[in-house]
Scaffold this active site. Structure first.
Site, PDB file in Angstrom:
ATOM      1  N   HIS A 250      72.194  20.970 161.612  1.00  0.00           N
ATOM      2  CA  HIS A 250      73.241  20.865 162.643  1.00  0.00           C
ATOM      3  C   HIS A 250      72.676  20.184 163.896  1.00  0.00           C
ATOM      4  O   HIS A 250      73.333  19.349 164.516  1.00  0.00           O
ATOM      5  CB  HIS A 250      73.720  22.258 163.082  1.00  0.00           C
ATOM      6  CG  HIS A 250      74.320  23.096 162.000  1.00  0.00           C
ATOM      7  ND1 HIS A 250      73.736  24.253 161.542  1.00  0.00           N
ATOM      8  CD2 HIS A 250      75.467  22.969 161.304  1.00  0.00           C
ATOM      9  CE1 HIS A 250      74.499  24.797 160.612  1.00  0.00           C
ATOM     10  NE2 HIS A 250      75.546  24.047 160.440  1.00  0.00           N
TER      11      HIS A 250
ATOM     12  N   GLN B 181      82.629  16.338 151.276  1.00  0.00           N
ATOM     13  CA  GLN B 181      83.392  16.571 152.513  1.00  0.00           C
ATOM     14  C   GLN B 181      83.486  15.264 153.326  1.00  0.00           C
ATOM     15  O   GLN B 181      84.548  14.921 153.847  1.00  0.00           O
ATOM     16  CB  GLN B 181      82.714  17.670 153.326  1.00  0.00           C
ATOM     17  CG  GLN B 181      83.324  17.900 154.690  1.00  0.00           C
ATOM     18  CD  GLN B 181      82.866  19.221 155.297  1.00  0.00           C
ATOM     19  OE1 GLN B 181      83.465  20.246 155.065  1.00  0.00           O
ATOM     20  NE2 GLN B 181      81.809  19.206 156.087  1.00  0.00           N
TER      21      GLN B 181
HETATM   22  N1  LIG Z   1      70.735  20.211 155.928  1.00  0.00           N
HETATM   23  C1  LIG Z   1      71.657  19.563 156.617  1.00  0.00           C
HETATM   24  N2  LIG Z   1      71.402  18.344 157.125  1.00  0.00           N
HETATM   25  C2  LIG Z   1      72.338  17.657 157.838  1.00  0.00           C
HETATM   26  N3  LIG Z   1      73.575  18.155 158.103  1.00  0.00           N
HETATM   27  C3  LIG Z   1      73.880  19.370 157.616  1.00  0.00           C
HETATM   28  C4  LIG Z   1      72.947  20.140 156.859  1.00  0.00           C
HETATM   29  N4  LIG Z   1      73.523  21.318 156.536  1.00  0.00           N
HETATM   30  C5  LIG Z   1      74.765  21.286 157.042  1.00  0.00           C
HETATM   31  N5  LIG Z   1      74.986  20.123 157.691  1.00  0.00           N
HETATM   32  C6  LIG Z   1      76.235  19.685 158.309  1.00  0.00           C
HETATM   33  O1  LIG Z   1      76.570  20.490 159.407  1.00  0.00           O
HETATM   34  C7  LIG Z   1      77.984  20.524 159.532  1.00  0.00           C
HETATM   35  C8  LIG Z   1      78.418  21.956 159.635  1.00  0.00           C
HETATM   36  O2  LIG Z   1      78.114  22.601 158.418  1.00  0.00           O
HETATM   37  P1  LIG Z   1      78.090  24.156 158.220  1.00  0.00           P
HETATM   38  O3  LIG Z   1      78.232  24.836 159.531  1.00  0.00           O
HETATM   39  O4  LIG Z   1      78.999  24.535 157.115  1.00  0.00           O
HETATM   40  O5  LIG Z   1      76.581  24.382 157.782  1.00  0.00           O
HETATM   41  P2  LIG Z   1      75.953  24.578 156.383  1.00  0.00           P
HETATM   42  O6  LIG Z   1      74.527  24.829 156.559  1.00  0.00           O
HETATM   43  O7  LIG Z   1      76.433  23.465 155.501  1.00  0.00           O
HETATM   44  O8  LIG Z   1      76.586  25.894 155.931  1.00  0.00           O
HETATM   45  P3  LIG Z   1      76.854  26.383 154.499  1.00  0.00           P
HETATM   46  O9  LIG Z   1      75.671  27.132 154.123  1.00  0.00           O
HETATM   47  O10 LIG Z   1      78.032  27.177 154.822  1.00  0.00           O
HETATM   48  O11 LIG Z   1      77.194  25.237 153.605  1.00  0.00           O
HETATM   49  C9  LIG Z   1      78.563  19.846 158.286  1.00  0.00           C
HETATM   50  O12 LIG Z   1      78.909  18.515 158.606  1.00  0.00           O
HETATM   51  C10 LIG Z   1      77.389  19.891 157.351  1.00  0.00           C
HETATM   52  O13 LIG Z   1      77.415  18.875 156.359  1.00  0.00           O
HETATM   53  C1  LIG Z   2      83.568  20.640 158.828  1.00  0.00           C
HETATM   54  C2  LIG Z   2      83.739  22.147 158.901  1.00  0.00           C
HETATM   55  C3  LIG Z   2      83.180  22.669 160.214  1.00  0.00           C
HETATM   56  C4  LIG Z   2      85.233  22.461 158.880  1.00  0.00           C
HETATM   57  O1  LIG Z   2      85.445  23.834 158.965  1.00  0.00           O
HETATM   58  C5  LIG Z   2      83.049  22.844 157.713  1.00  0.00           C
HETATM   59  O2  LIG Z   2      83.627  22.492 156.500  1.00  0.00           O
HETATM   60  C6  LIG Z   2      81.570  22.627 157.690  1.00  0.00           C
HETATM   61  O3  LIG Z   2      80.912  23.364 158.434  1.00  0.00           O
HETATM   62  O4  LIG Z   2      81.061  21.770 156.960  1.00  0.00           O
HETATM   63  N1  BAL Z   3      79.459  23.173 154.864  1.00  0.00           N
HETATM   64  C1  BAL Z   3      80.513  23.483 153.929  1.00  0.00           C
HETATM   65  C2  BAL Z   3      81.481  24.472 154.402  1.00  0.00           C
HETATM   66  C3  BAL Z   3      81.809  25.494 153.374  1.00  0.00           C
HETATM   67  O1  BAL Z   3      81.004  25.720 152.470  1.00  0.00           O
HETATM   68  O2  BAL Z   3      82.874  26.115 153.452  1.00  0.00           O
END
Ligand SMILES: Nc1ncnc2c1ncn2[C@@H]1O[C@H](COP(=O)(O)OP(=O)(O)OP(=O)(O)O)[C@@H](O)[C@H]1O
Ligand SMILES: CC(C)(CO)[C@@H](O)C(=O)[O-]
Ligand code: BAL
Length: 294
Positions: free
Chosen positions: A37, A153
């Site tokens: 993030h 996504q």
């Molecule tokens: N390892 C990563 N590198 C770059 N971007 C990321 C990574 N993990 C998540 N993101 C991006 O951060 C944004 C918010 O994602 P989210 O808050 O769902 O985190 P997540 O780590 O993907 O959570 P989850 O474990 O729920 O999938 C999304 O655009 C996601 O693709």
């Molecule tokens: C883009 C998003 C914040 C929408 O709820 C979610 O799908 C995520 O965290 O990737």
């Molecule tokens: N980063 C993806 C969000 C979800 O798993 O719902």
């Protein structure tokens, strides 16, 4: 950094900023921030004047048997990390603020959702499209940053933005990884110690797939990936798929970008990972340009 909870407050704030010519970069998240993030926030900071980060665990994108209730949350830590990474506004609405009526109008997406997570998490991308439609209207970003860990996504959101003419540029950013190659994810905290060790095999299976693709077709490679993951992890393999990207259709000889994508369900965490490949460079054996896993 300003913390805002109300839609009206952030809408008027952004409107004033845009009036004086400032560009807005937006990073939507569900919180429990990690370096993945933070890399999106840092990139937004480099490319726009005002950086808005949202934290909202969107109930509409979780299925009835998924982990909405126990999704990890730590707002105090998130505030600190978001500010350090360069966020100017942290928008953290309550569910009631985003969805005051139970019968919210929802967006239904029919493009790029028939494979991968769209197939196994039915309705998930309708929930994502609905919340992003609202967030794009609330934040009015010029640029919106998404991680390619969630490559489907990115493809679905690009389709939504194109077809609904949102005046925002979608930017897909590289996946950040732990030192052993595991893609960072908020859900990694659910892994047991044993599962955490096994989880390295997701990215390993992607690296192996690159080699197997040179020797065989995509069907054989998918099966080899399944066998590899079943042998090296205790999780259940939800899918191993090779498709065109971003269309997510079976590859043809004309396909110019391939995605190799995996999803594995561990006891409490469902993890996904992928790599996007250029089939021509793959045949020429150019390691660097064909694979972003390591
Ligand atoms: N390892 C990563 N590198 C770059 N971007 C990321 C990574 N993990 C998540 N993101 C991006 O951060 C944004 C918010 O994602 P989210 O808050 O769902 O985190 P997540 O780590 O993907 O959570 P989850 O474990 O729920 O999938 C999304 O655009 C996601 O693709
Ligand atoms: C883009 C998003 C914040 C929408 O709820 C979610 O799908 C995520 O965290 O990737
Ligand atoms: N980063 C993806 C969000 C979800 O798993 O719902």
């Amino acid at each position: 950094m300003k913390l805002m909870n109300s839609i009206q407050e952030i809408q008027s704030y952004v409107a004033e900023e845009k009036k004086v010519g400032r560009t807005v970069g937006f990073v939507p998240t569900m919180g429990y921030l990690h370096e993945g993030h933070l890399s999106l926030i840092e990139r937004a900071k480099n490319e726009s004047d005002l950086v808005v980060v949202s934290i909202f665990v969107n109930p509409l994108q979780f299925g009835p048997n998924e982990d909405f209730d126990r999704y990890p949350r730590d707002l105090d830590r998130d505030k600190k990390l978001a500010e350090e990474a360069g966020a100017d506004v942290l928008f953290v609405p309550e569910t009631q603020e985003m969805y005051p009526d139970e019968s919210v109008v929802t967006v239904s997406v029919n493009k790029r959702v028939d494979a991968l997570c769209g197939e196994t998490r039915v309705g998930h991308f309708d929930g994502v499209a609905t919340v992003l439609t609202k967030l794009f209207h609330i934040v009015s970003p010029d640029f919106a940053y998404f991680g390619l860990k969630d490559a489907q996504q990115v493809a679905v959101v690009q389709g939504l933005v194109d077809d609904f003419n949102f005046p925002v540029k979608v930017i897909g950013c590289e996946t950040k990884r732990e030192s052993d190659g595991l893609a960072m994810s908020s859900r990694n905290v659910y892994l047991t110690e044993k599962e955490r060790k096994e989880a390295v095999h997701l990215s390993q299976s992607l690296l192996k797939a690159k080699k197997w693709l040179l020797d065989g077709d995509s069907g054989e490679t998918e099966q080899k990936m399944i066998n590899y993951l079943e042998e090296h992890t205790s999780g259940s393999v939800e899918y191993c798929k090779i498709l065109s990207y971003p269309e997510l259709l079976p590859p043809t000889p004309d396909t110019n970008k391939l995605i190799v994508a995996v999803a594995v369900k561990f006891s409490k965490a469902r993890l996904i990972d992928n790599v996007i490949l250029d089939p021509i460079l793959l045949k020429q054996g150019s390691e660097e340009e064909t694979c972003s896993v390591h």
